[in-house]
Design a protein around this motif. Sequence first.
Motif, PDB file in Angstrom:
ATOM      1  N   GLY A  98      -2.694  -5.361  -3.701  1.00  0.00           N
ATOM      2  CA  GLY A  98      -1.708  -4.686  -4.537  1.00  0.00           C
ATOM      3  C   GLY A  98      -1.701  -5.254  -5.932  1.00  0.00           C
ATOM      4  O   GLY A  98      -2.696  -5.820  -6.395  1.00  0.00           O
ATOM      5  N   GLU A  99      -0.563  -5.126  -6.625  1.00  0.00           N
ATOM      6  CA  GLU A  99      -0.417  -5.642  -7.977  1.00  0.00           C
ATOM      7  C   GLU A  99       0.950  -6.285  -8.144  1.00  0.00           C
ATOM      8  O   GLU A  99       1.941  -5.808  -7.585  1.00  0.00           O
ATOM      9  N   ALA A 100       0.996  -7.366  -8.918  1.00  0.00           N
ATOM     10  CA  ALA A 100       2.250  -8.034  -9.227  1.00  0.00           C
ATOM     11  C   ALA A 100       2.687  -7.662 -10.639  1.00  0.00           C
ATOM     12  O   ALA A 100       1.874  -7.622 -11.549  1.00  0.00           O
ATOM     13  N   PHE A 101       3.985  -7.396 -10.825  1.00  0.00           N
ATOM     14  CA  PHE A 101       4.489  -6.966 -12.127  1.00  0.00           C
ATOM     15  C   PHE A 101       5.624  -7.840 -12.672  1.00  0.00           C
ATOM     16  O   PHE A 101       5.879  -7.815 -13.873  1.00  0.00           O
ATOM     17  N   GLY A 139       6.276  -6.217  -7.084  1.00  0.00           N
ATOM     18  CA  GLY A 139       5.133  -5.394  -7.447  1.00  0.00           C
ATOM     19  C   GLY A 139       4.949  -4.283  -6.435  1.00  0.00           C
ATOM     20  O   GLY A 139       5.908  -3.620  -6.017  1.00  0.00           O
ATOM     21  N   THR A 140       3.717  -4.114  -6.002  1.00  0.00           N
ATOM     22  CA  THR A 140       3.409  -3.090  -5.005  1.00  0.00           C
ATOM     23  C   THR A 140       2.330  -3.609  -4.065  1.00  0.00           C
ATOM     24  O   THR A 140       1.389  -4.279  -4.495  1.00  0.00           O
ATOM     25  N   ILE A 141       2.486  -3.341  -2.786  1.00  0.00           N
ATOM     26  CA  ILE A 141       1.469  -3.639  -1.778  1.00  0.00           C
ATOM     27  C   ILE A 141       1.329  -2.411  -0.889  1.00  0.00           C
ATOM     28  O   ILE A 141       2.316  -1.870  -0.412  1.00  0.00           O
ATOM     29  N   GLY A 142       0.100  -1.977  -0.706  1.00  0.00           N
ATOM     30  CA  GLY A 142      -0.143  -0.793   0.112  1.00  0.00           C
ATOM     31  C   GLY A 142       0.523   0.450  -0.436  1.00  0.00           C
ATOM     32  O   GLY A 142       0.870   1.351   0.330  1.00  0.00           O
ATOM     33  N   GLY A 143       0.718   0.495  -1.761  1.00  0.00           N
ATOM     34  CA  GLY A 143       1.352   1.650  -2.388  1.00  0.00           C
ATOM     35  C   GLY A 143       2.862   1.673  -2.262  1.00  0.00           C
ATOM     36  O   GLY A 143       3.503   2.635  -2.694  1.00  0.00           O
ATOM     37  N   LYS A 144       3.478   0.621  -1.677  1.00  0.00           N
ATOM     38  CA  LYS A 144       4.922   0.559  -1.465  1.00  0.00           C
ATOM     39  C   LYS A 144       5.544  -0.484  -2.394  1.00  0.00           C
ATOM     40  O   LYS A 144       4.913  -1.496  -2.719  1.00  0.00           O
ATOM     41  N   PRO A 145       6.807  -0.277  -2.810  1.00  0.00           N
ATOM     42  CA  PRO A 145       7.499  -1.337  -3.545  1.00  0.00           C
ATOM     43  C   PRO A 145       7.554  -2.604  -2.700  1.00  0.00           C
ATOM     44  O   PRO A 145       7.758  -2.544  -1.481  1.00  0.00           O
ATOM     45  N   TYR A 146       7.394  -3.752  -3.360  1.00  0.00           N
ATOM     46  CA  TYR A 146       7.295  -4.998  -2.600  1.00  0.00           C
ATOM     47  C   TYR A 146       7.960  -6.142  -3.356  1.00  0.00           C
ATOM     48  O   TYR A 146       7.778  -6.295  -4.563  1.00  0.00           O
ATOM     49  N   ILE A 147       8.762  -6.937  -2.624  1.00  0.00           N
ATOM     50  CA  ILE A 147       9.350  -8.159  -3.157  1.00  0.00           C
ATOM     51  C   ILE A 147       9.060  -9.281  -2.168  1.00  0.00           C
ATOM     52  O   ILE A 147       9.246  -9.117  -0.956  1.00  0.00           O
ATOM     53  N   ALA A 148       8.599 -10.418  -2.697  1.00  0.00           N
ATOM     54  CA  ALA A 148       8.359 -11.597  -1.862  1.00  0.00           C
ATOM     55  C   ALA A 148       9.265 -12.724  -2.319  1.00  0.00           C
ATOM     56  O   ALA A 148       9.446 -12.956  -3.514  1.00  0.00           O
ATOM     57  N   PHE A 149       9.846 -13.428  -1.355  1.00  0.00           N
ATOM     58  CA  PHE A 149      10.709 -14.573  -1.603  1.00  0.00           C
ATOM     59  C   PHE A 149       9.931 -15.817  -1.185  1.00  0.00           C
ATOM     60  O   PHE A 149       9.577 -15.973  -0.006  1.00  0.00           O
ATOM     61  N   LEU A 150       9.665 -16.718  -2.136  1.00  0.00           N
ATOM     62  CA  LEU A 150       8.822 -17.872  -1.901  1.00  0.00           C
ATOM     63  C   LEU A 150       9.583 -19.167  -2.201  1.00  0.00           C
ATOM     64  O   LEU A 150      10.430 -19.199  -3.096  1.00  0.00           O
TER      65      LEU A 150
END
Length: 301
Positions: A33-36, A50-61
């Motif tokens: 995907g892409e990070a924005f 960003g987006t992963i697999g064409g879906k909106p995506y948020i990761a908590f690290l």
Amino acid sequence: MGRFLLLTLMLIAAAACSRTEDNILRDKTLGAGEAFCITAAGDTGIICGGTIGGKPYIAFLDKKLNKLSEYSPGINGTITSLVTSDDRIIAAGSSEGMMFIAVVDFSGNTLGDTLIQSGFTVGHTSLCPTGSGSFMALGSSADDTIRSVPYGLAFREVNNKGEVLKSFDTIPGSFIKAGNICCDNAGNYYIALSRIGTGGKIKATVASFDQMLRNIWETELYNNPEFGASSLDIAAGSSGDIFVSGFTEFSVNNGTGRNAFAAAIGQRGQIKWKRYLEFTNSAVSQFENAAGTLYVLNSAC
């Protein structure tokens, strides 16, 4: 071939970064995907969108980039802006040409989300706190290609539940694209903009709006109308100046290249200084530290 959402924390202490591996503290690949966007989660870690697999995506690290939780709704689209508010994250992006607003807790649970339609396609949304406990979302096209379609700016003030408090659209009748938005202590908004310039090339500008979303001034930042330029990021400095970054084009043997720039704009719209930072690059993000030093992130770093 799918691109990977690669989150890399780097020691960047200058406008043009060093590309030596010694500057990389940690990196984390999360998927195709892409990070924005990225923001701090208090003192516990970071949040990236960003987006992963064409879906909106948020990761908590956490601070070591271990993934604690994630959020991805069952719609197509992307997340392009994140802000934190007490025990939650306000996220903004787009889906199917509409503005997408989501409120998520730090465990990745949805507290509310909404799709907002405008009279034009929204492919990018930026968020900023208003200073009164709400947030201003600004949506516009994300496309650098000028087409015969409606363009505009979609302003949506939302609370920390994602509920829309105020709506305002401006449709200029020609190409317009917004980068990011920021707000000063007086409640005025500043926007990194791109419009059509002389000869049909995209030109970089910066615009100011008051609390009622009335345009106060707009300043052109490009120098050569034969080449395109675009404003991407914007930040309010502690001195009252507004910092804008982006790219300008220049001629190369096989066509055109991109040159990263940063500029300081006074509160009346006057250009105080402008710097060209690095060839074959775009200045996509920036911030000012407590000492008044401006840090600029180039996309090719």
